[in-house]
Design an enzyme around this catalytic site. Structure first.
Site, mmCIF file in Angstrom:
data_model
loop_
_atom_site.group_PDB
_atom_site.id
_atom_site.type_symbol
_atom_site.label_atom_id
_atom_site.label_comp_id
_atom_site.label_asym_id
_atom_site.label_seq_id
_atom_site.Cartn_x
_atom_site.Cartn_y
_atom_site.Cartn_z
ATOM 1 N N CYS A 1 29.063 15.251 -16.027
ATOM 2 C CA CYS A 1 27.821 14.475 -16.135
ATOM 3 C C CYS A 1 28.084 13.102 -16.740
ATOM 4 O O CYS A 1 27.198 12.252 -16.766
ATOM 5 C CB CYS A 1 26.807 15.188 -17.004
ATOM 6 S SG CYS A 1 26.481 16.856 -16.478
ATOM 7 N N CYS B 1 20.369 10.621 -23.357
ATOM 8 C CA CYS B 1 21.620 10.406 -24.091
ATOM 9 C C CYS B 1 21.457 10.676 -25.587
ATOM 10 O O CYS B 1 22.391 11.105 -26.252
ATOM 11 C CB CYS B 1 22.120 8.975 -23.897
ATOM 12 S SG CYS B 1 22.526 8.602 -22.198
#
Lengths: 127, 389
Positions: free
Chosen positions: A37, A106
């Site tokens: 990812c 994030c």
């Protein structure tokens, strides 16, 4: 296409990240993310009297991931484990003065990695 | 701070000679090319002059050039235009399109759109360099195939496709052949007759022309369904008042591009090879794409345990403009379909960066980047939990 426009605080933490590195004799280590990812984060903590006295991180990822790691370590250093555990992705993003919408995920990594590190510390203590 | 632009594959500055040619067409020579008065005639002549120049660089007739708003529109017009004509004419027969897995989104998304409309699309795989296997094309063509669309050179990794061989196959099977030559034009000598190309897309802003102008070569005799209906401009294929300044710009850009092609590509190739050599000295760095069959201006790398967006931002901090294939910086947070198609591990694909040189790139700039890059890679690896060396 330029939806990714980082603010000055994010840039500062990206270009001058705080607490980068490893703690060789860490009391707890937490790793989250997946290289497929595009982001992996490891957090090392040193605990004394239930307080995080030292914390370091290593992050592979985009600027948002690195800046989130950096600021999260600053936010919890000197805090109790209970306080540190409560840190959420929103706290991290807020402290950074906001993240681009596509980058909000994030900030998850930092709080997740921290919780993993605390979990590992407690597991060790339980022994 | 020193500024080094190495993203000519994204866009180029307008050449000053192009700019000077364009400027009068905004205020003094502003006429509508469709008007019959002297103002219109002036614009019309300028457009036709530009048409000559564009046709000259690919060796077609001037009346085979249709001006558009850019590469994307040219691709759309070519593919949808042929598809919709076929749909009406052949109903169930002729519903098969062949393309490659590494096309620009302008082609890929157009094909996906057509799939939703009932067309069948075959996406040919590529080898580890990004090259389409001619045998695969041969095998994929059926009686139903009416169009093959395969790019001349890839925009990400710079791989140049075997267009001549592909053109031979499409001709043999009597199938139309479209190629997106947006990155190839002015860097590779293109002769549409020799190469059996029926439709070809170009864009002005990649070749030192203005943004918002492109062209589509449509071989005489090929019928297209227009994508924009209206006043019947461009032989009815693309209605819209002609963008005279832009068209004058693409004409001049093609003229200069043709004249300078040999010199510019020779020079860019030397600098590019120097950059490749320097960068590959970095531990665990790799070149994406083919070592020789690549655009003269393209150098595309990946670095183990380094993420592309971070790399790109750190380069930007040093004044260096490059492009990343990192999913993290793309709109959809998806890994580059090109890197996945050439078999790069998704884990590795994030650490990719593209440098595209231009005719203004200097030796000093390449040296500056060659010096800055190893430091940045080192810095990011020091932070990376995936790097344990």
């Amino acid at each position: 296409m330029v939806e990714i426009d980082y603010n000055e605080k994010v840039k500062d933490h990206f270009f001058n990240p705080r607490n980068v590195g490893e703690i060789k004799d860490a009391d707890g280590v937490g790793t989250v993310g997946n290289p497929v990812c595009g982001d992996v984060m490891t957090i090392y903590i040193k605990v004394k009297n239930n307080i995080i006295i030292d914390i370091k991180f290593k992050t592979y990822g985009c600027a948002a991931a690195i800046a989130s790691s950096s600021i999260a370590t600053e936010m919890v250093k000197g805090k109790t484990l209970e306080e540190a555990e409560k840190l959420t992705r929103d706290d991290v993003a807020k402290e950074l003065g906001g993240l681009p919408a596509v980058k909000m995920h994030c900030s998850n990594l930092a709080s997740d990695a921290l919780r993993e590190a605390i979990k590992e510390y407690r597991k060790k203590q339980g022994k | 701070m020193k500024k080094v632009y190495l993203d000519y594959g994204a866009t180029t500055p307008v050449d000053k000679d192009v700019l000077n040619e364009i400027l009068p067409f905004f205020h003094e020579r502003f006429g509508n090319a469709s008007s019959i008065h002297s103002y219109g005639k002036e614009a019309f002549d300028a457009v036709e002059n530009a048409r000559e120049k564009v046709s000259d660089i690919i060796n077609c007739k001037a009346n085979e050039i249709v001006f558009t708003s850019g590469g994307t529109e040219s691709d759309n017009l070519a593919i949808k235009g042929v598809a919709y004509i076929n749909k009406d004419k052949r109903k169930t027969k002729g519903n098969h399109i062949i393309t490659s897995a590494i096309e620009h989104p302008a082609v890929l998304e157009t094909c996906r759109h057509l799939e939703k409309q009932g067309f069948n699309v075959k996406y040919l795989p590529v080898d580890k360099y990004g090259i389409v296997n001619t045998k695969d094309l041969e095998d994929a063509i059926s009686a139903n195939t009416f169009l093959v669309t395969i790019m001349y050179a890839n925009n990400e990794i710079g791989t140049v496709e075997p267009i001549e061989e592909l053109g031979k196959i499409t001709k043999e099977h009597n199938v139309l052949f479209h190629t997106d030559a947006v990155q190839a034009i002015t860097k590779i000598s293109i002769d549409v007759i020799k190469l059996n190309i029926d439709l070809l897309s170009v864009s002005a802003h990649k070749i030192y022309g203005p943004k918002g102008t492109g062209a589509l070569y449509v071989k005489n005799g090929i019928k297209l369904e227009p994508t924009a209906h209206g006043g019947g401009h461009e032989k009815g294929l693309r209605s819209s008042t002609l963008n005279t300044p832009g068209i004058v710009g693409i004409g001049k850009a093609c003229e200069i591009g043709k004249k300078r092609m040999k010199k510019d590509t020779f020079y860019m190739k030397i600098l590019r090879d120097k950059l490749i050599k320097n960068v590959l000295e970095i531990e665990e760095s790799y070149l994406n794409g083919h070592p020789e069959k690549r655009l003269a201006n393209n150098a595309h790398f990946r670095f183990t345990a380094v993420e592309g967006e971070s790399l790109n931002l750190m380069l930007d901090d040093k004044g260096i403009a490059a492009a990343t294939g990192s999913a993290c910086s793309s709109k959809k947070l998806q890994t580059s379909h090109v890197l996945l198609a050439i078999g790069v591990n998704p884990k590795e694909a994030h650490g990719s960066i593209r440098f595209t040189l231009g005719k203004y790139t200097s030796k000093e700039e390449i040296e500056y980047v060659s010096d800055a890059l190893p430091e940045i890679v080192k810095r990011l690896r020091k932070m990376s939990p995936l790097w344990n060396r």
